[in-house]
Design a protein around this motif. Structure first.
Motif, PDB file in Angstrom:
ATOM      1  N   ILE A  18       8.098  -3.431  -6.916  1.00  0.00           N
ATOM      2  CA  ILE A  18       7.354  -3.076  -5.707  1.00  0.00           C
ATOM      3  C   ILE A  18       8.065  -3.588  -4.474  1.00  0.00           C
ATOM      4  O   ILE A  18       8.220  -2.874  -3.485  1.00  0.00           O
ATOM      5  CB  ILE A  18       5.931  -3.657  -5.775  1.00  0.00           C
ATOM      6  N   LEU A  19       8.521  -4.850  -4.548  1.00  0.00           N
ATOM      7  CA  LEU A  19       9.188  -5.423  -3.386  1.00  0.00           C
ATOM      8  C   LEU A  19      10.447  -4.644  -3.055  1.00  0.00           C
ATOM      9  O   LEU A  19      10.702  -4.306  -1.901  1.00  0.00           O
ATOM     10  CB  LEU A  19       9.530  -6.888  -3.666  1.00  0.00           C
TER      11      LEU A  19
ATOM     12  N   GLN B 241      12.925   0.961   1.531  1.00  0.00           N
ATOM     13  CA  GLN B 241      12.563   2.215   2.155  1.00  0.00           C
ATOM     14  C   GLN B 241      13.226   2.428   3.493  1.00  0.00           C
ATOM     15  O   GLN B 241      13.311   3.558   3.953  1.00  0.00           O
ATOM     16  CB  GLN B 241      11.061   2.277   2.343  1.00  0.00           C
TER      17      GLN B 241
ATOM     18  N   LEU C 235       9.470  -1.380  -1.535  1.00  0.00           N
ATOM     19  CA  LEU C 235       8.889  -1.540  -0.208  1.00  0.00           C
ATOM     20  C   LEU C 235       9.972  -1.767   0.839  1.00  0.00           C
ATOM     21  O   LEU C 235       9.982  -1.144   1.901  1.00  0.00           O
ATOM     22  CB  LEU C 235       7.924  -2.729  -0.242  1.00  0.00           C
TER      23      LEU C 235
ATOM     24  N   ALA D  11       5.443   3.176   4.693  1.00  0.00           N
ATOM     25  CA  ALA D  11       6.095   2.452   3.604  1.00  0.00           C
ATOM     26  C   ALA D  11       5.079   1.997   2.577  1.00  0.00           C
ATOM     27  O   ALA D  11       5.310   2.064   1.361  1.00  0.00           O
ATOM     28  CB  ALA D  11       6.858   1.257   4.168  1.00  0.00           C
ATOM     29  N   ILE D  12       3.939   1.550   3.051  1.00  0.00           N
ATOM     30  CA  ILE D  12       2.925   1.056   2.124  1.00  0.00           C
ATOM     31  C   ILE D  12       2.348   2.196   1.315  1.00  0.00           C
ATOM     32  O   ILE D  12       2.161   2.070   0.099  1.00  0.00           O
ATOM     33  CB  ILE D  12       1.809   0.325   2.899  1.00  0.00           C
TER      34      ILE D  12
ATOM     35  N   ARG E  61       3.797   4.957   0.524  1.00  0.00           N
ATOM     36  CA  ARG E  61       4.780   5.390  -0.473  1.00  0.00           C
ATOM     37  C   ARG E  61       4.766   4.466  -1.667  1.00  0.00           C
ATOM     38  O   ARG E  61       4.850   4.910  -2.808  1.00  0.00           O
ATOM     39  CB  ARG E  61       6.173   5.392   0.141  1.00  0.00           C
ATOM     40  N   THR E  62       4.663   3.174  -1.381  1.00  0.00           N
ATOM     41  CA  THR E  62       4.651   2.219  -2.485  1.00  0.00           C
ATOM     42  C   THR E  62       3.426   2.425  -3.352  1.00  0.00           C
ATOM     43  O   THR E  62       3.497   2.388  -4.568  1.00  0.00           O
ATOM     44  CB  THR E  62       4.680   0.790  -1.947  1.00  0.00           C
TER      45      THR E  62
END
Lengths: 292, 314, 498
Positions: A271-272, A278, A275, B122-123, B125-126
């Motif tokens: 996840i990191l 991106q 995140l 971004a959030i 998409r995650t």
């Protein structure tokens, strides 16, 4: 029409446009959030499970939040399965594979997309063909080959193939290269650049989103792969994180709280990386200067 | 006559320099160099296992005993006597025909949404990407939960509309749609590919179109779709290939049941290979699948010329 | 191919082993070992014979020379290995039980410390992620582990195909006392009267009676149903509905560990295969009766198959569905399940009053009661590298030091209730149901699987037949007929390759 009217009309149109934009944005946020919650729903359950005890988890009817919330499972997961050693192992494999993938997938892709050579289409088709044979039937011959080479229970079968490329990612790269316009390349050729220079100085820098995608796919592929390590590794010290997860399945019962805790921990790096990686998905600035 | 031609050729060659190759040949050499990792892959890593499996398909191979050649018996039995083979093929075709288009539409839609200038992109998409990262064991648990008639989200939504939720993976009718749902949940993985493709479309085009007065819909169909077509082609092709090979969820959750309604082709292949010790028969199944997928892919490649727009390919 | 030692080789080998053990006790030394093996070699002899043949289409009789091919099986002595340390090196065991501290897995975790105390110089490697495709690939590649933990269902399949080493010569040579094991454990570990493995963790499927529920509905909590009809009545009595939905099923005969069609066919006296093992004989009236009974129970006691599935889903746990975690919550009255059900019982309600028993025989075979056995055992693959040391380990498994010796198994020690998290060691060692469970182990004669090389195909086909019957995709006679055809085909195909 007076100047004032024109200006006023323009202002009204602008306001209406902005209102539409705001409404559009709110709607987008709404759908994204609802969808996102739906998508994330199982993770809430995963975290809830990871904070309970065996007795809580197997309560009928099940509860959303366990009666006794405990964080004990996280340290237990870290030590029942030697988390950090497995983390190191997995990172090693993933690290090598990223390097291998980035070179071995992009170079043939360039050859498929831009160069003309005899047998190009046949080899491309063969590449697609390798994706069509189910791995179950090539397992035993591959295993025998690695056995003859004496590299069972090492990382060789898990690392070496990536230096020869993956069909799926090479195909992806090829499609991406076909979207880069000819002009740049032609200009470079006029200046006397050979194909290698073109590849390294022009194609690759323009392919940042592709490279990030390839690296990400390679990384998560290794992170989540349990079949490869399962088949080729036998010494427990060499196991990877996913194999470590399997160790929570015991003979009669699965230690679900620990399994979920470990799964959550394993998800975090991915996840990191996603995140923060991106920022590289943002449109490459170079391209927009092309047509100018 | 021959002598004249030969001396003429020699003269030309001498002019160019003795060692120089024609541009064509030079390009080919460079291409082979670039493609060498993949060529080596084919020669070293792929040829032997794949050809072995072809050989095994004409053998009786019980894994723990050496393979015994016995001709095309496996293929004959496959096509004349095996009803489970037909069933597994049917189940798999269902997943391909229904699952792939749905997955593509879903994936593209989400990617388009993610590509807009929404705050917190971004959030989001995650959030959509994460589910695709959950693997086998944990995924099985979580989905058992999602589909639970009393507590699961999906079932709760149906209750709100007054519909009694079906038995999902315990029902012969609903088990395949359940797997399709699971697949859609994991569509975040392909979202990345769509995003990479979308990012490669220069914003300049959109700006120019907006100035020319094109609305959102027109911009989508006239700019996005054509320029996205290489990506679309990729997702379609690999999606079909991948769908034909669907295995893990059925293996973990249903073992092909109930009553073979989720018996997918590669699961049946696996059963033959490792449960029934019929690796030869399984290899024959693999090659039949190969022919099917290859035909489908060739068809796609042929039609690709009509709708895939390659900005730059020679 | 199984390996037998000739008498001469036995003596030589015994002498060698004794001397090498003595030597090894002093210090690691190189010992010469010859492994002489009797192999069965198929010799093909072509004979040319004169035969009288009738020429087609005419009444003429002619003498023709015909080539006949005769196969002869000849026993040859083959020397396999020479000059190798027996008691040095890595001893590798593969099992699929993770790193758990419950069940049979626990002693494995200690092997790497304890076993080298007996055999210094031995590095015991415990590989806990075994799986079928992995060990089959290893056997195919010729580098299998020295010890392999397999399920009972795998023994006929692997032994008939020659993947396992026959242990009888070792047992005889070392006077290993096999009589200390339960009869069912010995049955599981052998195929065609030859021993191929040493029992490690046998288990049984027996009846569980929830005494609290029984008392609630007025049944005698210490009694067992004497017949299928009585079981049906008790099941009906113990089912409970609230507001139109079932909250408790009195009895779900389909909730067994393994395909239920097996258990009820056997209990109704059906012979699944004939004596040669090559003919499927299970489509009989008794089998139809058994299937009909289960269908009736499912419909009447539980409201139909779909209802049962929904019940399972509603009470689903993270581990999946099924009765495993439901029984301790009193959601079922009776249950035919494995003895390891005490695992969840120990975690959720260790004091739960339970009676154990056996499945009564069906109407066609009422005299006998049934307990079904299965289990796991440790075998030595044929191509194992350190097979002598592997045998030493199998003997060591019998010792108290290992913690799971035959005696310990027979007392259902250490593992029935599981030791994970909440359950205490005290409970595991002395759970209330132990005496009854031990009785059931002694009684167990019926196989919970099919002892045949096609055991896996049988298992899969039984699951399918069960689905077809419950889903009413076919009538019971049709379902049995289809399955019998499939099994017969599998049998024919297998025996044709031998």
């Amino acid at each position: 029409m007076t100047q004032a009217t024109v200006v006023a009309r323009a202002a009204i149109r602008k306001k209406a446009k902005r209102r539409r934009q705001v409404v559009g944005r709110v709607l987008a946020h709404f759908f994204l959030t609802v969808g996102g919650v739906l998508f994330l729903f199982p993770f809430f359950w995963m975290i809830s499970l990871s904070m309970g005890t065996m007795k809580d988890i197997y309560r009928i009817p099940p509860r959303w939040i366990p009666a006794k919330v405990t964080f004990r499972n996280y340290p237990e997961a870290l030590f029942v399965m030697p988390f950090f050693r497995y983390l190191g192992n997995t990172l090693t494999i993933a690290g090598f594979n990223i390097v291998g993938t980035l070179f071995a997938c992009t170079m043939p892709a360039y050859a498929f997309a831009r160069l003309r050579w005899k047998g190009r289409n046949v080899i491309f088709l063969l590449m697609l063909a390798t994706m069509m044979v189910p791995p179950q039937v090539t397992l035993i011959p591959m295993y025998i080959i690695w056995n003859r080479l004496g590299v069972l229970d090492t990382y060789v079968p898990l690392i070496v193939p990536s230096f020869f490329g993956w069909a799926y990612l090479t195909f992806l790269a090829r499609q991406y290269f076909t979207t880069i316009p000819f002009e740049l390349e032609d200009a470079a050729r006029v200046d006397g650049c050979g194909s290698f220079a073109i590849f390294f100085r022009i194609m690759l820098p323009l392919s940042l989103p592709l490279m990030v995608t390839l690296a990400l796919f390679s990384f998560v592929g290794d992170w989540n792969d349990f079949f490869g390590p399962l088949i080729y590794l036998t010494t427990p010290d060499k196991y990877t994180l996913q194999l470590g997860l399997l160790s929570f399945r015991h003979q009669y019962i699965t230690n679900v709280p620990c399994l979920m805790a470990a799964s959550v921990l394993i998800l975090i790096p991915v996840i990191l990386i996603f995140l923060f990686g991106q920022t590289y998905f943002i449109r490459s600035v170079v391209l927009s200067g092309l047509k100018g | 006559m021959g002598q004249e031609a030969t001396s003429a050729i020699r003269a030309v060659r001498a002019k160019r320099g003795r060692r120089a190759l024609s541009p064509r040949a030079q390009e080919a050499l460079v291409a082979y160099l670039f493609a060498s990792p993949w060529l080596l892959h084919l020669l070293l890593l792929t040829a032997l296992p794949v050809l072995s499996s072809l050989y095994f398909s004409f053998c009786s191979y019980q894994i723990v005993k050496p393979a015994k050649f016995w001709g095309p018996q496996n293929y004959v039995r496959l096509f004349t006597e095996d009803t489970r083979f037909i069933k597994s093929l049917g189940n798999t075709l269902f997943m391909v025909i229904v699952g792939v288009p749905l997955g593509m539409i879903f994936g593209m839609s989400i990617a388009l949404l993610m590509n807009t200038k929404v705050k917190g992109r971004a959030i989001y998409r995650t959030m959509y990407y994460m589910p695709s990262q959950v693997s086998g064991v944990a995924l099985a648990f979580l989905w058992g939960w999602l589909l639970n008639p009393q507590f699961g989200v999906v079932s709760n939504i149906l209750w709100k509309f007054g519909i009694k939720p079906p038995l999902w993976i315990a029902s012969p009718k609903w088990v395949k749609p359940s797997f399709i749902m699971m697949g859609l949940w994991g569509v975040g993985g392909s979202m990345i590919i769509w995003l990479a493709g979308l990012q490669s479309i220069p914003g300049v085009f959109y700006e120019a179109a907006e100035i020319d007065g094109a609305n959102r819909w027109q911009r989508f169909w006239r700019i996005t779709m054509p320029l996205l077509s290489p990506t679309t082609f990729f997702v379609l092709t690999t999606g079909i290939i991948g769908s034909f090979k669907i295995f893990t969820q059925a293996y973990v959750l249903t073992s092909g049941g109930p009553a073979d309604s989720s018996l997918f082709y590669t699961l049946y292949l696996y059963q033959n290979a490792f449960n029934y010790f019929k690796m030869g028969y399984a290899s024959a199944m693999a090659w039949v699948l190969f022919v099917i997928i290859m035909s489908a892919t060739l068809l796609q490649l042929r039609f690709a010329r009509a709708w895939v727009y390659y900005e730059a390919v020679r | 191919m199984d390996k037998k030692l000739t008498r001469r080789a036995l003596l030589r080998y015994a002498g060698l082993v004794t001397s090498s053990v003595l030597l090894a006790a002093c210090a690691p030394k190189v010992v010469e070992v010859e492994k002489i093996v009797e192999k069965e070699v198929t010799k093909v002899i072509k004979e040319v014979v004169k035969e009288t043949v009738i020429v087609a289409g005419t009444p003429q009789v002619v003498e023709k020379e015909v080539t006949k091919i005769v196969k002869e099986i000849v026993k040859e002595e083959v020397v396999v290995e020479k000059g190798r340390d027996i008691f040095q090196g890595d001893l590798i065991l593969w099992h699929p039980w993770g790193t758990g501290y419950e069940g049979g897995a626990y002693p494995f975790l200690r092997n790497s410390e304890h076993f080298p105390k007996l055999y210094p110089g031995v590095n015991f490697i415990n590989m806990y992620e075994s799986s079928r495709d992995k060990y089959l690939a290893a056997i195919a590649a010729g580098s299998p582990p020295d010890l392999l933990l397999v399920n009972a269902i795998a023994i006929p399949a692997l032994a008939e195909r020659g993947a396992l080493m026959c242990l009888d010569p070792f047992i005889k040579r070392d006077n290993f006392d096999m009589a200390q094991y339960w009869a069912m454990a010995l049955d599981q570990c052998s195929w065609k009267d030859r021993t191929y493995a040493i029992s490690h963790h046998p288990d049984v499927r027996l009846m569980y009676y929830d005494q609290v529920v029984m008392e609630e509905v007025g049944l005698d909590p210490d009694k067992e149903p004497a017949s299928w009809d009585e079981a049906y009545e008790w099941g009906m009595a113990m089912s409970k509905q609230e507001g139109g939905r079932y909250v408790r099923f009195g009895w779900v005969p389909t909730w067994t560990s393994g395909p239920w069609t097996n258990h009820y066919m056997i209990a109704n006296g059906v012979e699944r295969l004939d004596r040669t093992g090559r003919l499927a004989t299970f489509h009989t009236d008794e089998a139809e009766e058994a299937m009909a009974y289960v269908l009736k129970c499912t419909d009447d006691i539980c409201g139909g198959r779909d209802n049962v599935e929904e019940f399972q889903e509603v009470h689903a746990t993270p581990d999946g569905k099924g009765p495993y975690w439901m029984f301790p919550w009193h959601r079922t009255g009776m249950l035919l399940y494995g003895n390891w059900l005490y695992c969840p019982i120990g975690i959720i309600d260790p004091d739960q009053p339970i009676n154990n028993g056996s499945l009564p025989g069906g109407p066609a075979a009422p005299g006998v009661r049934h307990v079904f056995h299965g289990g796991t055992m440790v075998a030595i693959p044929s191509d194992a590298k350190h097979w002598e040391l592997a045998w030493e380990f199998l003997k060591y498994m019998d010792s108290q030091d290992y913690g799971n010796g035959a005696q310990f198994i027979q007392e259902c020690g250490d593992d029935i209730a599981g030791n994970v998290a909440e359950a205490t060691a005290a409970y595991a060692m002395d759970f209330p149901g132990r005496p009854k469970v031990i009785e059931m182990f002694k009684m167990a004669e019926s196989y919970s699987y099919l002892p045949s090389p096609i055991s896996y195909e049988w298992e899969d086909e039984m699951y399918r037949m069960a689905d077809r019957i419950l889903l009413r995709e076919q009538t019971i006679p049709e379902a049995l007929a289809t399955s019998q055809k499939t099994i017969q085909k599998a049998l024919d195909e297998f025996w044709a390759t031998v």
